[in-house]
Design an enzyme around this catalytic site. Structure first.
Site, PDB file in Angstrom:
ATOM      1  N   ASP A 183     -11.547   2.432   3.292  1.00 23.56           N
ATOM      2  CA  ASP A 183     -11.818   0.993   3.229  1.00 23.56           C
ATOM      3  C   ASP A 183     -13.297   0.717   2.923  1.00 23.56           C
ATOM      4  OD1 ASP A 183      -9.720  -0.841   3.598  1.00 23.56           O
ATOM      5  OD2 ASP A 183      -9.659  -0.523   5.771  1.00 23.56           O
ATOM      6  N   LYS A 201       0.844  -1.206   0.000  1.00 24.27           N
ATOM      7  CA  LYS A 201       0.000   0.000   0.000  1.00 24.27           C
ATOM      8  C   LYS A 201       0.882   1.261   0.000  1.00 24.27           C
ATOM      9  CE  LYS A 201      -3.895  -2.435   1.947  1.00 24.27           C
ATOM     10  NZ  LYS A 201      -4.938  -2.639   2.966  1.00 24.27           N
ATOM     11  N   GLN A 203      -5.341  -1.670   9.311  1.00 25.18           N
ATOM     12  CA  GLN A 203      -5.208  -2.989   8.681  1.00 25.18           C
ATOM     13  C   GLN A 203      -5.780  -4.073   9.594  1.00 25.18           C
ATOM     14  OE1 GLN A 203      -4.097  -3.255   5.568  1.00 25.18           O
ATOM     15  NE2 GLN A 203      -4.057  -5.478   5.419  1.00 25.18           N
TER      16      GLN A 203
HETATM   17  N1  LUD Z   1      -7.603  -4.731   6.244  1.00 20.44           N
HETATM   18  C1  LUD Z   1      -7.405  -5.366   3.947  1.00 20.44           C
HETATM   19  N2  LUD Z   1      -6.839  -6.883   5.670  1.00 20.44           N
HETATM   20  C2  LUD Z   1      -6.569  -7.960   4.733  1.00 20.44           C
HETATM   21  N3  LUD Z   1      -1.578  -9.415  -2.939  1.00 20.44           N
HETATM   22  C3  LUD Z   1      -6.029  -6.168   2.112  1.00 20.44           C
HETATM   23  C4  LUD Z   1      -4.714  -7.569   0.564  1.00 20.44           C
HETATM   24  C5  LUD Z   1      -3.009  -6.747  -0.935  1.00 20.44           C
HETATM   25  N4  LUD Z   1      -8.445  -2.649   6.783  1.00 20.44           N
HETATM   26  C6  LUD Z   1      -8.114  -3.552   5.863  1.00 20.44           C
HETATM   27  O1  LUD Z   1      -5.526  -5.074   1.843  1.00 20.44           O
HETATM   28  O2  LUD Z   1      -8.213  -3.863   2.344  1.00 20.44           O
HETATM   29  C7  LUD Z   1      -7.976  -4.125   3.553  1.00 20.44           C
HETATM   30  N5  LUD Z   1      -8.292  -3.248   4.545  1.00 20.44           N
HETATM   31  N6  LUD Z   1      -6.993  -6.332   3.038  1.00 20.44           N
HETATM   32  N7  LUD Z   1      -5.697  -7.374   1.575  1.00 20.44           N
HETATM   33  C8  LUD Z   1      -6.398  -8.424   2.264  1.00 20.44           C
HETATM   34  C9  LUD Z   1      -7.180  -7.750   3.350  1.00 20.44           C
HETATM   35  C10 LUD Z   1      -7.262  -5.647   5.305  1.00 20.44           C
HETATM   36  C11 LUD Z   1      -4.437  -8.831   0.122  1.00 20.44           C
HETATM   37  C12 LUD Z   1      -3.458  -9.044  -0.836  1.00 20.44           C
HETATM   38  C13 LUD Z   1      -2.745  -8.003  -1.375  1.00 20.44           C
HETATM   39  C14 LUD Z   1      -3.983  -6.518   0.014  1.00 20.44           C
HETATM   40  C15 LUD Z   1      -1.652  -8.219  -2.375  1.00 20.44           C
HETATM   41  O3  LUD Z   1      -0.869  -7.332  -2.651  1.00 20.44           O
HETATM   42  C16 LUD Z   1      -0.578  -9.823  -3.871  1.00 20.44           C
HETATM   43  C17 LUD Z   1      -1.253 -10.581  -5.007  1.00 20.44           C
HETATM   44  O4  LUD Z   1      -2.320 -11.166  -4.779  1.00 20.44           O
HETATM   45  O5  LUD Z   1      -0.646 -10.615  -6.093  1.00 20.44           O
HETATM   46  C18 LUD Z   1       0.378 -10.830  -3.226  1.00 20.44           C
HETATM   47  C19 LUD Z   1       1.052 -10.337  -2.013  1.00 20.44           C
HETATM   48  C20 LUD Z   1       1.795 -11.470  -1.322  1.00 20.44           C
HETATM   49  O6  LUD Z   1       1.286 -11.981  -0.314  1.00 20.44           O
HETATM   50  O7  LUD Z   1       2.883 -11.827  -1.791  1.00 20.44           O
END
Ligand code: LUD
Ligand code: NAP
Length: 283
Positions: free
Chosen positions: A120, A53, A97
């Site tokens: 969010d 992020k 988060q």
């Molecule tokens: N909490 C989120 N918790 C978890 N994947 C994310 C997520 C980037 N307050 C709040 O950001 O929106 C949120 N707001 N969430 N998540 C999950 C959830 C939260 C999940 C995956 C990724 C954000 C991401 O960058 C990459 C991909 O799928 O290619 C892989 C990253 C890795 O693990 O290597």
């Protein structure tokens, strides 16, 4: 048949380029969008997501504020920080988060975020506004699923959409957004009878359950579109909630994990922060 890959990584990069141009326009008017991200404790997955992020903020030109708190932070200390961020004019988005440590009540924290900085889209005011069709912050992951479907050229009108999972952050809101696009929506969960049978009816399947490769390829109707929200860390790396190797042979289009919904979720966070900065400036 082998499915077309819905390349979330590439689509997210394209969206970030568009957002960066809009951020530059806003900055030329003297407004610098700002996002505060709060992480409590040292969950390794959360650390990766939060790092991604901040990286995205740097790339699009959004100022990011990092707040890394120890795992033993009290709920009242966290609520006090949220209060400060709500009052900080340089901050247009406040994100805490999830998950939070067990001794902190998540609902209390999410409810404390000012709805007009809730990038969010988790605050009950924004959830309610979304459901009744008023302007709101859309939750990033469900919004990401919808943009991926749109970019893949999927017309949802009249289609059978099946959502597997009913969490407040994935299943329920994505079902609502699919309904808004005139799909006929079924929501499945752990008590659903004959899950394979329900999934087999779907023209579009969105899966967010948190169980590695639970949805099998032979549940996918030939030609269906599959959006896999799941991210599971296993001995053989990151896998989704859909058995990709078999689903890819039946679907017409499918998102990979990694490189599907994850990167797009972060692009939608950048978009919400940009929109929030504009709204705060009265634009
Ligand atoms: N909490 C989120 N918790 C978890 N994947 C994310 C997520 C980037 N307050 C709040 O950001 O929106 C949120 N707001 N969430 N998540 C999950 C959830 C939260 C999940 C995956 C990724 C954000 C991401 O960058 C990459 C991909 O799928 O290619 C892989 C990253 C890795 O693990 O290597
Ligand atoms: P969650 O809060 O644990 O919810 C899981 C949902 O799946 C629940 O509704 C649960 O049903 C249902 N479920 C569990 N086992 C099932 C089964 N055997 N059959 C049918 N339904 C079942 O999880 P979440 O926060 O929604 O996250 C789901 C997945 O998406 C996780 O892998 C998470 O890492 C991932 N995720 C990814 C992103 C992203 O940006 N890519 C964002 C958020 C989450 P009940 O309600 O009946 O218990």
């Amino acid at each position: 048949m082998t499915a077309t890959l819905i390349d979330g990584k590439a689509i997210a990069a394209k969206k970030r380029t568009e957002i960066a141009a809009d951020v530059a326009t806003l900055k030329a008017q003297g407004i610098e969008p700002g996002l505060a991200v709060v992480i409590v404790g040292d969950d390794p997955a959360s650390e990766v997501y939060v790092r991604n992020k901040h990286k995205a903020c740097d790339e699009v030109g959004i100022r990011s504020f990092k707040h890394e708190l120890p795992a033993d932070t009290t709920e009242s200390a966290l609520l006090a920080l949220v209060g400060e961020l709500n009052a900080d004019a340089a901050v247009h988005g406040v994100l805490v988060q999830l998950p939070l440590p067990d001794h902190i009540n998540e609902e209390n924290v999410l409810d404390a975020i000012s709805p007009d900085k809730d990038v969010d889209g988790f605050h009950p005011v924004n959830v309610g506004r979304m459901v009744v069709g008023k302007e709101s912050f859309l939750p990033c992951t469900p919004h990401a699923c919808m943009v991926l479907l749109e970019e893949a050229g999927v017309d949802l009108e009249g289609k059978e959409a099946v959502v597997v999972g009913r969490s407040n952050i994935v299943g329920k809101p994505v079902a609502h957004l699919l309904l808004d696009k005139n799909a006929t929506v079924t929501i499945c969960h752990s008590r659903t009878r004959d899950l394979p049978g329900v999934v087999r009816r779907a023209d579009v399947v969105v899966v967010g359950v948190g169980r590695p490769e639970m949805v099998k390829g032979d549940w996918i109707k030939p030609g269906a579109v599959v959006i896999d929200v799941g991210i599971n860390r296993t001995d053989h790396g990151l896998v989704g909630d859909v058995e990709f190797s078999t689903a890819v042979e039946r679907a017409s289009a499918i998102t990979p994990v990694p490189g599907g919904v994850g990167p797009m979720t972060i692009a939608m966070l950048m978009l919400n922060t940009l929109v929030s900065a504009r709204r705060h400036a009265g634009i």
